[in-house]
Design a protein around this motif. Structure first.
Motif, PDB file in Angstrom:
ATOM      1  N   GLU A 201       0.829  -1.205   0.000  1.00  0.00           N
ATOM      2  CA  GLU A 201       0.000   0.000   0.000  1.00  0.00           C
ATOM      3  C   GLU A 201       0.866   1.259   0.000  1.00  0.00           C
ATOM      4  OE1 GLU A 201      -2.587  -0.441   3.329  1.00  0.00           O
ATOM      5  OE2 GLU A 201      -3.744  -2.075   2.421  1.00  0.00           O
ATOM      6  N   ALA A 204       2.296   1.732  -3.470  1.00  0.00           N
ATOM      7  CA  ALA A 204       1.267   2.195  -4.404  1.00  0.00           C
ATOM      8  C   ALA A 204       0.910   3.654  -4.163  1.00  0.00           C
ATOM      9  CB  ALA A 204       0.022   1.325  -4.277  1.00  0.00           C
ATOM     10  N   ALA A 205       0.897   4.059  -2.898  1.00  0.00           N
ATOM     11  CA  ALA A 205       0.462   5.413  -2.555  1.00  0.00           C
ATOM     12  C   ALA A 205       1.547   6.459  -2.763  1.00  0.00           C
ATOM     13  CB  ALA A 205      -0.006   5.450  -1.101  1.00  0.00           C
ATOM     14  N   TYR A 222      -3.330   4.676  -1.923  1.00  0.00           N
ATOM     15  CA  TYR A 222      -2.902   3.525  -2.718  1.00  0.00           C
ATOM     16  C   TYR A 222      -3.948   3.106  -3.737  1.00  0.00           C
ATOM     17  CZ  TYR A 222      -5.826   0.318   0.110  1.00  0.00           C
ATOM     18  OH  TYR A 222      -6.869  -0.333   0.709  1.00  0.00           O
TER      19      TYR A 222
END
Length: 403
Positions: A201, A204-205, A222
């Protein structure tokens, strides 16, 4: 006789007596010897010290002992050297054994060596550490899972646990079409690709991936990558760097959305993210054979806001996205979320899943239909209708809706 002759004879006589004393007369020391002999007195004995000599047998024994010691030590060193060489070169290790060896971020080199010994990959820990230090490989190990076996020598073992190792364990992961980003991340953790959801996460974020299609999407959440993690079968190291793992999805998405697809996106009047949002709803709603028909219903509702559902998409899959994945209920229609297509008109703010190429193509190429409604029948097939009355009559005829 003259006086001069007289004196001459006296001198000769005197010289002869003197010479006679030196040559044949009694020497004082000789006199003392004679006196001792006559009196019975012994002459003191003066002896020189004799030099000690080692016997030939003793010398030969020492030489033999030395030679034996040298040969024995040489044999011992040779045996030790051979035993060490067997371990260093992985000679005659029996039985053959292959393992999956996982290194964690918290583990140090000493801990790794201990486990290599426990697993039977090496015999002598100190020798292995010395070899690693001499070859400057002590700090070359990398977090991950590796396939090791007893045929690997010290050099191969050290290379085998490095970042560029060809022995890193690989896992094949098939991502189903329509999986959400949460479901994909959970699967990656389950398969050992990632150690935790948090690291995926975060990657992704916060990581700014170098793709044009992401440039207008702000960092921080994310779920900003929802819709771009295209379903396919991937190979990952276990574990895999989270940034690289996600990048693998994005590279595949980039390669699949070629110039032909992007040209269609431009002609559609929708942005790429809007097309992916439509495709994600299709993916979550389809039974597999009706993607174009569902696409037509969504397009008809979007593009005819004064007809049919008055601009509300009313897609149940959006309720599932906001209710935690449960079967949608009437109560879910009142959840205040921009993803609730029963409460808010038009498209949700972003995709609700990650669609495959078939759904993306269907989103760009809807069926030629005027339908505004569809419902799943008892035959597990979607049936499509132009009017709300047609929909209601169908629902009334199906057993699945009578309960």
């Amino acid at each position: 006789m003259s006086q001069d002759n007289y004196y001459e004879q006296e001198r000769r006589s005197s010289r002869h007596s003197s010479q006679g004393g030196r040559s044949g007369g009694s020497h004082p020391s000789s006199q003392r010897e004679e006196e001792r002999a006559s009196s019975g007195e012994r002459r003191p004995q003066t002896r020189r010290p004799k030099k000690k000599r080692r016997s030939a047998g003793r010398t030969a024994g020492l030489v033999l002992l030395y030679v034996t010691a040298v040969i024995g030590i040489s044999i011992l060193l040779a045996c030790v050297g051979w035993v060490c060489a067997e371990d260093v070169l992985a000679l005659n290790k029996q039985p053959h054994k292959e393992i999956t060896f996982t290194i964690t971020a918290e583990e140090d080199f000493d801990g790794i060596v201990d486990r290599l010994k426990e697993e039977g990959m090496i015999e002598y820990k100190l020798l292995f550490k010395l070899f690693a230090a001499i070859t400057h490989k002590k700090d070359s190990f990398s977090v991950g899972s590796y396939t090791l076996n007893t045929d690997m020598d010290y050099r191969a073992l050290l290379s085998g646990i490095s970042a560029n190792s060809a022995n890193r364990s690989v896992v094949t992961v098939a991502i189903p079409e329509g999986y959400t980003i949460d479901q994909i991340f959970q699967l990656l953790v389950k398969k050992g690709v990632a150690r935790s959801l948090d690291e995926l996460e975060k990657a992704a974020a916060e990581h700014d991936y170098a793709f044009d299609f992401l440039q207008d999407i702000p960092l921080g959440d994310y779920r900003r990558l929802e819709g771009y993690l295209m379903p396919a079968t991937y190979e990952f190291y276990t574990p895999h760097d989270p940034v690289y793992a996600i990048n693998k999805f994005l590279v595949y998405f980039y390669n699949q959305t070629n110039e032909t697809i992007m040209a269609q996106v431009e002609e559609s009047g929708y942005t790429l993210r809007e097309v992916l949002t439509i495709a994600s709803m299709i993916e979550r709603e389809t039974t597999g054979e009706d993607r174009e028909e569902i696409s037509a219903v969504i397009h008809n509702r979007l593009e005819n806001p004064s007809a049919g559902t008055q601009g509300y998409l009313q897609i149940d899959a959006t309720l599932v996205y906001i209710n935690g994945g449960k079967e949608p209920s009437e109560g879910d229609k009142s959840i205040d979320s921009p993803y609730n297509t029963y409460m808010y008109k038009g498209l949700p703010p972003a995709p609700i899943a990650n669609p495959g190429m078939e759904s993306i193509i269907a989103a760009l190429n809807p069926a030629d239909s005027k339908d505004f409604y569809y419902a799943l029948g008892d035959d597990d097939i979607h049936h499509f209708f132009r009017t709300y009355d047609q929909l209601q009559k169908f629902i009334a005829s199906q057993e699945r809706y009578k309960s």
